[in-house]
Structures are given as structure tokens and as C-alpha cells.
Enzyme design. Structure first.
Site, PDB file in Angstrom:
ATOM      1  CG  ASP A  43      -2.007   1.003   1.181  1.00  0.00           C
ATOM      2  OD1 ASP A  43      -2.121   1.710   0.174  1.00  0.00           O
ATOM      3  OD2 ASP A  43      -2.773   1.099   2.165  1.00  0.00           O
ATOM      4  CG  ASP A  46      -3.476   3.845  -3.386  1.00  0.00           C
ATOM      5  OD1 ASP A  46      -4.327   3.011  -3.730  1.00  0.00           O
ATOM      6  OD2 ASP A  46      -3.668   4.688  -2.496  1.00  0.00           O
ATOM      7  CD  GLU A  47      -5.558  -0.905  -1.457  1.00  0.00           C
ATOM      8  OE1 GLU A  47      -5.225  -1.659  -0.508  1.00  0.00           O
ATOM      9  OE2 GLU A  47      -6.588  -0.209  -1.436  1.00  0.00           O
TER      10      GLU A  47
END
Length: 358
Positions: free
Chosen positions: A11, A105-106
Site C-alpha cells: 500500500d 496505490d495498492e
């Protein structure tokens, strides 16, 4: 008995805000809020400096401004964020054959047999974090665990810029003291229902018989039982595209249809902001309603040209409200706004239709 899987959840730390601080040195060390200004705007991301004041993503921008008057508001630049996301995913692919992106983003990575040949999942996670720092000048946090559910929780333990590992023999001890709302799907309403029967922690939940959970909560009760025991058999699926994104709210007091506009506008803005985290494009706007008698209605509109702004989603969701033909006195306990019908950017339009579903 099969060896435990080794799953990493990576993350990026305050991703949008961190990209802005990286690219503009004047923003470093300052509370940065990534959001359009305006009465109906919501926060896309907040730097850790802003989070100290209580600013969080999906919060109304006006509230963020009240909490942190000195914050620097920066309009989001999703083209730039997607470019950085591609860099990060290239790094993931060096280490794992199975990578499941959750957003820009993860992602989950299955490193049971790491592509890079490193000796352990922990070593892989450390290498990935180091390469992200070297190649993007950004930081990421990671969790390592035997399954996706645990890895996602673990990645949050030592944020920002941290790594946390849950080994198979540590699973139950790790879960026992956690508040039950750490289990996905346990929102405020479910948390309240569980509190009514004395369930506050995951350990409390584990002590409750599965038959009792099933009786009270149906299929979700069985899921709660599994998560309380650290069970999650879902594989890391590289081919799992985003299908829908939605936001909903359950009211403390039931409202009439005419009283729902502020909530619909707020939820439409929140849902629109969430879709900016994926490269796929939504073509369908969905309005969900639940009456005081627990009847669920949905109304949806599919467009040939995808909506291009939060304001357009708001307008469409409000127009869908006009398609509800229940008596004016009907009261509603829940409203939700969703976007679905996601397509990859290269796909052509598939026509236009208007659907009404009960």
C-alpha cells in the site's frame, strides 16, 4: 497438508499527496490535501501532516478546511498518478507472477514461489519497498501473511513506510485483541449489531458459535466466523477487473424521498472520487434505496459516453430518484450511489439504455 500461501499486500503511503510533495518541494513537510475546492467536493487524499489534524480521504473538503485551515489544497492530477502507478506495478511484476491490483496505490502479490528467487516473503517485501523508494522516490508499507485478509490488515500496522509480518502460528494471537470493525464488511451498523450481543473484539467474535452467527446474520455470519479464525481462501487474481464502486449511508432517522438530495450529492461525489483510483471507466450510474420496511430498490442509467465529472454523476443520480414511483410518504433508511459498467479505456461505447430494476 498444503504449505501456507505467502501473500503480500503493498500500500503506497498517502499516494496522491506524496506524489504532489515529491514533485513540488515547497509542499514537503506541509499539510497537503488533494481535492478540488468547493462546497460539494471531497478529499481524494491527505498527507500525513494533514492527517494529524483529522483530515481523511472521502471527507467533505469544507470539513477538511475547517479542521486544518493552514492546509494546502492541490487539485488531483490522475494522469500523473496513473503513470507512477504503472512504475510501481512494473516493480511488482519482477517479484510475483500473480499480482492483483486493488487500485492505483495498492495490490496483493502471491509470492509463495517468488519470481525473483529471494529466500522468503519478508525478503521480497523488503526488496519491493526498497525498489519503490529508489525508482519513484516514494514510500510504501507492506504486510506479509498467509492470506489476503491478514496481509491487508498487516500492511496498516506500521504505516507509513513500514513492514509487518504475520506468520501462520501467530494468526490467532494477532487477531484476538483487534476491534471487530477491522474485519471487511463490518461497518458502523454491523458494529452496532455485534456490540448489542457483546461482540467488541475479534476474540469475542471467535467465541460465538458459527450456528448462532449464521442464524443472526445469514451468509455474512459464516464469513465473520471464518475471518475471526483467520481463514480466507481467496486466491490472488491478476485478472479481476473493477466491476463496481459505490458509497452508501444508513440514516439515524428515516427520510422521505424529497429529503435525500444532500445525501445523494455527497455520496455521488464520494463515489466519483473513488473511481479516480482505477484506470477503468464507468458507464452506469446506480441509485440504491432501502425503505423503512427494508425493501430494496435500484435504479440505473447506462450512458454511451461515460460521465466526466462528479457533478454529472450527481445530476444523473438525482434524475434516477425521479424514477421511484412509491408513495410520497414512503420513508427510506438507506441511500447509495454507485458506478458500474466499467470498461477498459480502449473499449468502444456499447450503446445507451435506461434500466429500472426492483
Amino acid at each position: 497438508m498444503a504449505a501456507p500461501r505467502k501473500i503480500i499486500h503493498v500500500d503506497m503511503d498517502a499516494f496522491y499527496a506524496s506524489v504532489e510533495q515529491r514533485d513540488d518541494p515547497s509542499l514537503r513537510g506541509r499539510p497537503v490535501v488533494v481535492a478540488w475546492r468547493g462546497a460539494r467536493s471531497v478529499v481524494c487524499a491527505a498527507s500525513y501532516e494533514a492527517r494529524r489534524y483529522g483530515v481523511r480521504s472521502a471527507m467533505p473538503a469544507l470539513r477538511a478546511e475547517r479542521l486544518c485551515p493552514q492546509a494546502v489544497f492541490v487539485p488531483p492530477d490522475f494522469t500523473r498518478y496513473r503513470a507512477v502507478s504503472r512504475q510501481v506495478r512494473d516493480i511488482f511484476q519482477r517479484h510475483a507472477d500473480a499480482v492483483e491490483p486493488l487500485s492505483l496505490d495498492e495490490a496483493y502479490l502471491d509470492v509463495t514461489r517468488p519470481r525473483s528467487g529471494l529466500p522468503s516473503a519478508t525478503a521480497v517485501a523488503e526488496r519491493i519497498r526498497a525498489e519503490i523508494r529508489e525508482e519513484t522516490a516514494l514510500t510504501a508499507s507492506a504486510g506479509v501473511a498467509p492470506n489476503k485478509f491478514l496481509a491487508k490488515i498487516a500492511s496498516d500496522v506500521r504505516k507509513p513506510d513500514g513492514l509487518f509480518v504475520i506468520r501462520p502460528h501467530q494468526v490467532l494471537d494477532f487477531l484476538t485483541p483487534l476491534p471487530v470493525e477491522r474485519i471487511p464488511g463490518v461497518g458502523k451498523v454491523m458494529q452496532g449489531k455485534l456490540a448489542e450481543i457483546g461482540i467488541v473484539t475479534v476474540g469475542d467474535l471467535r467465541a460465538l458459535d458459527v450456528a448462532e452467527l449464521d442464524r443472526r446474520f445469514g451468509r455474512f455470519g459464516r464469513r465473520l466466523h471464518e475471518r475471526a479464525h483467520g481463514i480466507d481462501e481467496r486466491p490472488v487474481d491478476p485478472h479481476q477487473p473493477v466491476q463496481s464502486i459505490s458509497s452508501e449511508d444508513t440514516f439515524s432517522e428515516d427520510l422521505t424521498l424529497g429529503e435525500l438530495e444532500p445525501a445523494i450529492r455527497r455520496l455521488a461525489e464520494k463515489t466519483w472520487a473513488a473511481t479516480r483510483r482505477t484506470a477503468r471507466i464507468a458507464h452506469t450510474v446506480v441509485l440504491k434505496l432501502k425503505t423503512a420496511q427494508f425493501r430494496i430498490l435500484t435504479r440505473s442509467h447506462t450512458l454511451e459516453a461515460a460521465p466526466r465529472s462528479a457533478e454529472q454523476v450527481q445530476s444523473l443520480a438525482l434524475a434516477l430518484r425521479e424514477r421511484v414511483d412509491l408513495p410520497a410518504a414512503t420513508r427510506y433508511r438507506l441511500v447509495g450511489v454507485g458506478l458500474s459498467g466499467f470498461r477498459d479505456p480502449e473499449e468502444d461505447g456499447q450503446g445507451s439504455l435506461f434500466d429500472v430494476v426492483d
